[in-house]
Design an enzyme around this catalytic site. Structure first.
Site, PDB file in Angstrom:
ATOM      1  N   HIS A  30       0.468  -1.292  -0.093  1.00  0.00           N
ATOM      2  CA  HIS A  30      -0.060  -0.242  -0.013  1.00  0.00           C
ATOM      3  C   HIS A  30       0.906   0.749  -0.108  1.00  0.00           C
ATOM      4  CE1 HIS A  30      -3.475   2.500   1.375  1.00  0.00           C
ATOM      5  NE2 HIS A  30      -2.666   3.277   1.549  1.00  0.00           N
ATOM      6  N   GLU A  31       1.781   1.359   0.541  1.00  0.00           N
ATOM      7  CA  GLU A  31       2.630   2.679   1.131  1.00  0.00           C
ATOM      8  C   GLU A  31       3.901   2.624  -0.266  1.00  0.00           C
ATOM      9  OE1 GLU A  31       2.072   4.932   3.323  1.00  0.00           O
ATOM     10  OE2 GLU A  31       0.608   3.560   4.539  1.00  0.00           O
ATOM     11  N   HIS A  34       1.967   4.419  -2.790  1.00  0.00           N
ATOM     12  CA  HIS A  34       2.194   6.163  -3.049  1.00  0.00           C
ATOM     13  C   HIS A  34       3.719   6.383  -2.947  1.00  0.00           C
ATOM     14  CE1 HIS A  34      -2.015   5.628  -0.991  1.00  0.00           C
ATOM     15  NE2 HIS A  34      -1.378   5.551   0.260  1.00  0.00           N
TER      16      HIS A  34
END
Length: 372
Positions: A30-31, A34
């Site tokens: 997820h990170e 980003h």
């Protein structure tokens, strides 16, 4: 002490390890999404942490400080231009570089990347599962085990039999059990709560037969068991068909997930600590993973699918502090023709962050309260 013993009994070391790994991988990807979308647009990323809290290890690489933090829950990326910057007079102001200088579509791309990655990971895992194990058929119940000496064995039911109809009615794709909508095959349990004659239409080895029996749910106040363990029947499929089915299952899950979140918010606002089977906190999640670890690797994959879907949908909720809330603020600023002021955005994000923290605390308290 009894509470701690109850929690310890519900969890296992292997289950805790798998919980950390599953949540860790989901959060890391997820990170990382980003991070990748920010760097792709030329925005610096000051730090990338796996875990939260005090930093245990750190290393500088490609302009980013990569960290391993103490608490194996969550993670974060510090993207240039997302946090307020010092104004040189002891205060803070709205940033003007990095993320803040991007057009609206660039900001949305960075914010959307994380939840979308979790969604795609869940779909990929579903595709692999369906390809390897087949696609579950909601309108057919396969008998996975018949208890020796049980009523089911007396009736001639056998492992591998597939129940296709009950009392002359084909099993529907969905039914309602206990006030909630479930797959049709789960309705077999509901039938066994009603006394009287029943008929299972069973397919085995290409042959169809009808199993008739009179059923009494309770005898002398004790609940009677038919003596079968069952689940959905599965049908072999190709990888492309499995991929399509994975998207269909994800779409079908959206209303149920949103309803679960709605029920959670309602319980939070009324401080209702009663157990909710649809939403689990960290202890409940670890307990589920502990049970799955004793079943099979595929059971762990199922948990990973659910966790990634939950993480994706939760982060897309339009709550300030979450990715969905940040996206909403970006779109509002775009529609206004100018971003919100520093004080407005800070107040909104602070309120959203406080709400999310209180919600998480509520879930943890509810998790622990069932051991009292």
């Amino acid at each position: 002490m009894n509470v701690l013993q109850g929690i310890a009994a519900a969890l296992t070391p292997l289950g805790l390890l798998w919980t950390v790994l599953i949540i860790g991988v989901a959060t890391f990807l997820h990170e990382l999404a980003h991070y990748a979308l920010a760097r792709r647009q030329g925005v610096a990323v000051h730090s990338f942490s796996v875990g939260m809290g005090p930093v245990l290890l750190r290393r500088q690489w490609r302009g980013t400080e990569w960290r391993l933090s103490l608490l194996p829950i969550g993670g974060y990326v510090e993207i240039d231009g997302m946090a307020p910057e010092e104004d040189g007079q002891g205060g803070y102001r709205q940033p003007t570089r990095g993320f803040a200088a991007l057009p609206a579509w660039g900001k949305v791309a960075i914010l959307l990347a994380g939840p979308l990655t979790n969604l795609l990971l869940a779909i990929a895992l579903m595709t692999v599962t369906f390809t390897a194990q087949g696609v579950p058929a909601p309108d057919r119940a396969r008998i996975e085990e018949v208890v020796a000496g049980s009523t089911a064995q007396t009736l001639g039911l056998r492992t591998g039999d597939v129940i296709t109809a009950i009392d002359g009615q084909d099993i529907p794709d969905t039914t309602r059990v206990g006030g909630r909508e479930v797959a049709g095959w789960e309705g077999v349990r509901d039938v066994l709560t009603r006394p009287g004659p029943h008929t299972f239409t069973v397919v085995s080895g290409g042959q169809t037969r009808h199993v008739r029996f009179d059923w009494t749910p309770t005898v002398n106040g004790e609940r009677q068991l038919l003596g079968i363990r069952y689940g959905p029947d599965v049908q072999a499929t190709t990888a492309p068909a499995a991929f399509v089915r994975a998207w269909q299952v994800t779409g079908e899950a959206v209303p149920q997930v949103l309803r679960s979140f709605g029920e959670l918010f309602a319980r939070f606002l009324t401080l209702n600590l009663s157990r909710d089977e649809n939403v689990s906190g960290p202890i409940g999640t670890a307990e589920i993973v502990s049970r799955a670890a004793t079943v099979s690797p595929w059971a762990l994959v199922q948990v990973a699918i659910l966790l990634n879907l939950s993480l994706a949908f939760f982060n897309l909720l339009p709550i300030p502090g979450l990715d969905g809330g940040r996206i909403l603020l970006v779109l509002v600023g775009s529609l206004r023709g100018r971003p919100l002021t520093f004080s407005q955005e800070q107040a909104i994000n602070l309120a959203g962050f406080a709400f999310v923290m209180m919600l998480m605390l509520f879930v943890v308290v509810r998790d622990v309260s069932r051991f009292f």
